[in-house]
Design a protein around this motif. Structure first.
Motif, PDB file in Angstrom:
ATOM      1  N   GLY A  13     -86.946  86.275 -29.816  1.00 29.69           N
ATOM      2  CA  GLY A  13     -85.846  86.618 -30.698  1.00 29.69           C
ATOM      3  C   GLY A  13     -84.998  87.749 -30.148  1.00 29.69           C
ATOM      4  O   GLY A  13     -83.758  87.675 -30.137  1.00 29.69           O
ATOM      5  N   TYR A  14     -85.649  88.805 -29.672  1.00 32.07           N
ATOM      6  CA  TYR A  14     -84.896  89.956 -29.181  1.00 32.07           C
ATOM      7  C   TYR A  14     -84.207  89.686 -27.852  1.00 32.07           C
ATOM      8  O   TYR A  14     -83.093  90.170 -27.602  1.00 32.07           O
ATOM      9  N   TYR A  15     -84.832  88.912 -26.972  1.00 31.97           N
ATOM     10  CA  TYR A  15     -84.139  88.569 -25.730  1.00 31.97           C
ATOM     11  C   TYR A  15     -82.908  87.701 -26.020  1.00 31.97           C
ATOM     12  O   TYR A  15     -81.881  87.814 -25.339  1.00 31.97           O
ATOM     13  N   SER A  16     -82.995  86.844 -27.033  1.00 36.38           N
ATOM     14  CA  SER A  16     -81.832  86.032 -27.411  1.00 36.38           C
ATOM     15  C   SER A  16     -80.725  86.913 -27.971  1.00 36.38           C
ATOM     16  O   SER A  16     -79.535  86.702 -27.665  1.00 36.38           O
ATOM     17  N   ALA A  17     -81.092  87.909 -28.776  1.00 37.18           N
ATOM     18  CA  ALA A  17     -80.091  88.833 -29.319  1.00 37.18           C
ATOM     19  C   ALA A  17     -79.439  89.641 -28.204  1.00 37.18           C
ATOM     20  O   ALA A  17     -78.216  89.843 -28.192  1.00 37.18           O
ATOM     21  N   GLU A  18     -80.252  90.092 -27.250  1.00 40.31           N
ATOM     22  CA  GLU A  18     -79.709  90.839 -26.107  1.00 40.31           C
ATOM     23  C   GLU A  18     -78.742  89.973 -25.315  1.00 40.31           C
ATOM     24  O   GLU A  18     -77.666  90.430 -24.887  1.00 40.31           O
ATOM     25  N   ALA A  56     -94.998  98.687 -24.508  1.00 37.49           N
ATOM     26  CA  ALA A  56     -93.836  99.558 -24.319  1.00 37.49           C
ATOM     27  C   ALA A  56     -92.542  98.783 -24.164  1.00 37.49           C
ATOM     28  O   ALA A  56     -91.454  99.360 -24.277  1.00 37.49           O
ATOM     29  N   VAL A  57     -92.609  97.459 -23.946  1.00 32.80           N
ATOM     30  CA  VAL A  57     -91.392  96.662 -23.841  1.00 32.80           C
ATOM     31  C   VAL A  57     -90.593  96.700 -25.139  1.00 32.80           C
ATOM     32  O   VAL A  57     -89.390  96.430 -25.145  1.00 32.80           O
ATOM     33  N   SER A  58     -91.244  97.070 -26.243  1.00 30.71           N
ATOM     34  CA  SER A  58     -90.535  97.146 -27.527  1.00 30.71           C
ATOM     35  C   SER A  58     -89.397  98.170 -27.479  1.00 30.71           C
ATOM     36  O   SER A  58     -88.432  98.073 -28.251  1.00 30.71           O
ATOM     37  N   ARG A  59     -89.491  99.141 -26.567  1.00 29.96           N
ATOM     38  CA  ARG A  59     -88.399 100.119 -26.440  1.00 29.96           C
ATOM     39  C   ARG A  59     -87.107  99.438 -25.985  1.00 29.96           C
ATOM     40  O   ARG A  59     -86.014  99.858 -26.362  1.00 29.96           O
ATOM     41  N   ARG A  60     -87.242  98.414 -25.185  1.00 29.76           N
ATOM     42  CA  ARG A  60     -86.067  97.646 -24.767  1.00 29.76           C
ATOM     43  C   ARG A  60     -85.457  96.939 -25.976  1.00 29.76           C
ATOM     44  O   ARG A  60     -84.231  96.886 -26.126  1.00 29.76           O
ATOM     45  N   TYR A  61     -86.303  96.402 -26.842  1.00 29.49           N
ATOM     46  CA  TYR A  61     -85.795  95.702 -28.015  1.00 29.49           C
ATOM     47  C   TYR A  61     -85.122  96.678 -28.986  1.00 29.49           C
ATOM     48  O   TYR A  61     -84.166  96.320 -29.668  1.00 29.49           O
ATOM     49  N   GLU A  62     -85.639  97.908 -29.044  1.00 25.92           N
ATOM     50  CA  GLU A  62     -85.006  98.911 -29.887  1.00 25.92           C
ATOM     51  C   GLU A  62     -83.566  99.155 -29.468  1.00 25.92           C
ATOM     52  O   GLU A  62     -82.676  99.301 -30.310  1.00 25.92           O
ATOM     53  N   LYS A  63     -83.315  99.203 -28.170  1.00 26.34           N
ATOM     54  CA  LYS A  63     -81.960  99.426 -27.685  1.00 26.34           C
ATOM     55  C   LYS A  63     -81.031  98.308 -28.158  1.00 26.34           C
ATOM     56  O   LYS A  63     -79.870  98.545 -28.500  1.00 26.34           O
ATOM     57  N   THR A  64     -81.552  97.085 -28.183  1.00 26.99           N
ATOM     58  CA  THR A  64     -80.750  95.967 -28.686  1.00 26.99           C
ATOM     59  C   THR A  64     -80.377  96.185 -30.138  1.00 26.99           C
ATOM     60  O   THR A  64     -79.264  95.912 -30.570  1.00 26.99           O
ATOM     61  N   ASN A  65     -81.319  96.714 -30.909  1.00 23.24           N
ATOM     62  CA  ASN A  65     -81.094  96.899 -32.337  1.00 23.24           C
ATOM     63  C   ASN A  65     -80.188  98.092 -32.649  1.00 23.24           C
ATOM     64  O   ASN A  65     -79.689  98.227 -33.766  1.00 23.24           O
ATOM     65  N   LEU A  66     -79.991  98.971 -31.689  1.00 24.87           N
ATOM     66  CA  LEU A  66     -79.157 100.145 -31.932  1.00 24.87           C
ATOM     67  C   LEU A  66     -77.666  99.828 -31.881  1.00 24.87           C
ATOM     68  O   LEU A  66     -76.843 100.633 -32.321  1.00 24.87           O
ATOM     69  N   GLY A  67     -77.317  98.658 -31.368  1.00 23.18           N
ATOM     70  CA  GLY A  67     -75.918  98.251 -31.370  1.00 23.18           C
ATOM     71  C   GLY A  67     -75.460  97.866 -32.770  1.00 23.18           C
ATOM     72  O   GLY A  67     -76.255  97.411 -33.601  1.00 23.18           O
ATOM     73  N   ASN A  68     -74.186  98.028 -33.058  1.00 23.31           N
ATOM     74  CA  ASN A  68     -73.666  97.720 -34.387  1.00 23.31           C
ATOM     75  C   ASN A  68     -73.680  96.233 -34.703  1.00 23.31           C
ATOM     76  O   ASN A  68     -73.602  95.845 -35.869  1.00 23.31           O
ATOM     77  N   ASN A  69     -73.775  95.398 -33.661  1.00 23.29           N
ATOM     78  CA  ASN A  69     -73.655  93.962 -33.908  1.00 23.29           C
ATOM     79  C   ASN A  69     -74.991  93.229 -34.005  1.00 23.29           C
ATOM     80  O   ASN A  69     -75.022  92.007 -34.119  1.00 23.29           O
ATOM     81  N   VAL A  70     -76.120  93.960 -33.960  1.00 22.69           N
ATOM     82  CA  VAL A  70     -77.439  93.342 -34.155  1.00 22.69           C
ATOM     83  C   VAL A  70     -78.139  94.039 -35.309  1.00 22.69           C
ATOM     84  O   VAL A  70     -78.222  95.275 -35.345  1.00 22.69           O
ATOM     85  N   ARG A  71     -78.630  93.235 -36.255  1.00 19.74           N
ATOM     86  CA  ARG A  71     -79.257  93.792 -37.456  1.00 19.74           C
ATOM     87  C   ARG A  71     -80.635  93.181 -37.649  1.00 19.74           C
ATOM     88  O   ARG A  71     -80.805  91.968 -37.515  1.00 19.74           O
ATOM     89  N   PHE A  72     -81.630  94.004 -37.944  1.00 21.27           N
ATOM     90  CA  PHE A  72     -82.967  93.532 -38.312  1.00 21.27           C
ATOM     91  C   PHE A  72     -83.004  93.296 -39.819  1.00 21.27           C
ATOM     92  O   PHE A  72     -82.594  94.161 -40.605  1.00 21.27           O
ATOM     93  N   VAL A  73     -83.481  92.126 -40.216  1.00 18.56           N
ATOM     94  CA  VAL A  73     -83.571  91.747 -41.631  1.00 18.56           C
ATOM     95  C   VAL A  73     -85.029  91.383 -41.907  1.00 18.56           C
ATOM     96  O   VAL A  73     -85.444  90.231 -41.784  1.00 18.56           O
TER      97      VAL A  73
END
Length: 433
Positions: A13-18, A56-73
């Protein structure tokens, strides 16, 4: 503006969002929807708790979520709180990144006896998954059988074999650690249908098995082909087989209280016991020229009081979504299921590959979406989803909420541990307030 909904907040999911971010920049809005109030899926509840470097790869996914255009629901169940059909009406593309969280069934007589667990359940128990927090593995067992010759089987054995001190720095949940400290296990046996040259165990994970404080692995020399045949293996597999051969030549005087046996060419055909697991009936196998295994008719009994089946996973079906029951995945053509509906990761290809395999998979599915939807349409996207939630009283968890939950988990960690996970959804929700 393109509107994309991704169902599942694990690696796929996160790689697709990235990938969507990199493809479209600010001209995309991505909502990552998850049943749990916490993100990262397999990274949080599947990767072994003593493998923090992988987590620790979750830190990469966090960066994806910090953008205004990706939202965790989070805390939203697709099929209950909102349907796939409704999401298709709101978004230009809906991507199923649900993974393969269900165990493949151990389809042999007696497999319903108490004391048998699938690896998803057992791993979920020691990793703090809310669905498995109440699991009661019989760790008063002296002998445990693990069916499978892959890395998950190795994880299960290693967790069962470690001392309390060896869990330092891990995020194994407290209730599991307490039970493991009182464990009576003296013998663990891997059962695999094929031989040393066909294992799916990677070198790093297999090497760890030879460095445990209170456990020692044992392999039967007669199970190996000629050592010259090792040269035909690809490098990673050759390293794994070298570890197995090293187990053969380990110091015979280096006895330890827990024995880990490799039973190769062994096919469990029945579980027996009076109201609980007491033994496995195992048939010896042989390989044909294509390296396929078949039973020889020769059988033996393996005394054990607990069985963990590590034979694979399947994606749970979703109503209205075409599904391949034989393969345990959504029916798709290169990730396309129906117009506007896609799948990625294990939900697309079945449970195969590493965490990193999901990165090219995610980028490929975004390319397919771009080809199909062009500049996007007039869909409402997240505004429409929020309106539905307001009407239905659905209270979604945001990424900001998750960070509060994470802070609370870090604050309640035991000494030396990075966190103590909440295993109850209500406690997760309460921690964000």
């Amino acid at each position: 503006m393109r509107h994309i909904a991704i169902i599942g907040s694990g690696p796929a999911g996160y790689y697709s969002a990235e990938a969507a971010q990199k493809k479209y920049g600010e001209d995309v809005a991505v909502d990552i929807i998850d049943r749990l109030p916490v993100p990262f899926g397999l990274i949080r509840t599947g990767v072994a708790p003593d493998h923090q470097s992988i987590k620790a790869v979750s830190r990469r996914y966090e960066k994806t979520n910090l953008g205004n255009n990706v939202r965790f629901v989070g805390n939203v169940t697709v099929g209950e709180d909102v349907s796939v059909e409704e999401l298709q009406g709101l978004y230009d593309a809906v991507v199923l990144a649900t993974g393969a969280p269900h165990d493949r069934a151990l389809d042999i007589p007696g497999s319903d006896l108490p004391g048998i667990f699938g690896s998803a359940a057992f791993v979920g128990w020691y990793n703090g998954h809310p669905d498995f927090k109440d699991l009661e593995p019989p760790l008063d067992a002296t002998s445990v059988a693990i069916i499978g010759n892959g890395n998950v089987a190795l994880d299960v054995a290693r967790i069962l074999a470690k001392t309390e001190d060896e869990f330092a720095g891990s995020d194994i949940v407290g209730h599991a650690l307490e039970r493991l400290k009182r464990s009576k296990v003296e013998q663990i046996t891997f059962l695999g249908r094929r031989g040393p040259h066909q294992i799916a165990m990677t070198p790093k994970e297999l090497g760890e098995l030879g460095k445990l404080e209170r456990a020692r692995p044992y392999v039967d020399a007669d199970d190996f082909p000629d050592i010259g045949d090792d040269a035909m293996l690809e490098p990673g597999m050759r390293k794994s087989v070298t570890h197995l051969r090293d187990f053969l030549t380990a110091d015979s005087e280096d006895e330890k209280p827990l024995r880990i046996n490799f039973d190769f060419f062994a096919m469990p055909i029945e579980v027996q016991g009076d109201g609980k697991v007491e033994k496995l009936i195992v048939e010896k196998t042989a390989l044909d020229r294509e390296m396929r295994s078949s039973g020889t008719g020769e059988r033996y009994e393996l005394d054990c009081q607990m069985v963990v089946s590590c034979i694979g996973y399947r994606t749970p079906p979703i109503e209205g979504v075409p599904y391949e029951h034989g393969r345990g995945r959504f029916a798709n053509s290169e990730g396309r299921i129906l117009p506007g509906l896609y799948c990625v990761g294990w939900a697309r290809r079945g449970p195969s590959g590493t965490i990193g395999t999901n990165k090219p998979d995610g980028f490929a599915i975004v390319d397919a979406i771009a080809e199909d939807i062009g500049s996007g349409g007039n869909k409402e996207g997240r505004k429409g989803l929020d309106r539905l939630f307001d009407e239905r009283g659905v209270e979604a968890v945001t990424f900001r909420d998750w960070k509060k939950i994470e802070e609370a988990e870090i604050a309640r960690a035991r000494d030396g541990s990075p966190r103590e996970k909440f295993t109850d959804i209500a406690d997760m929700i309460a921690a964000r307030d």
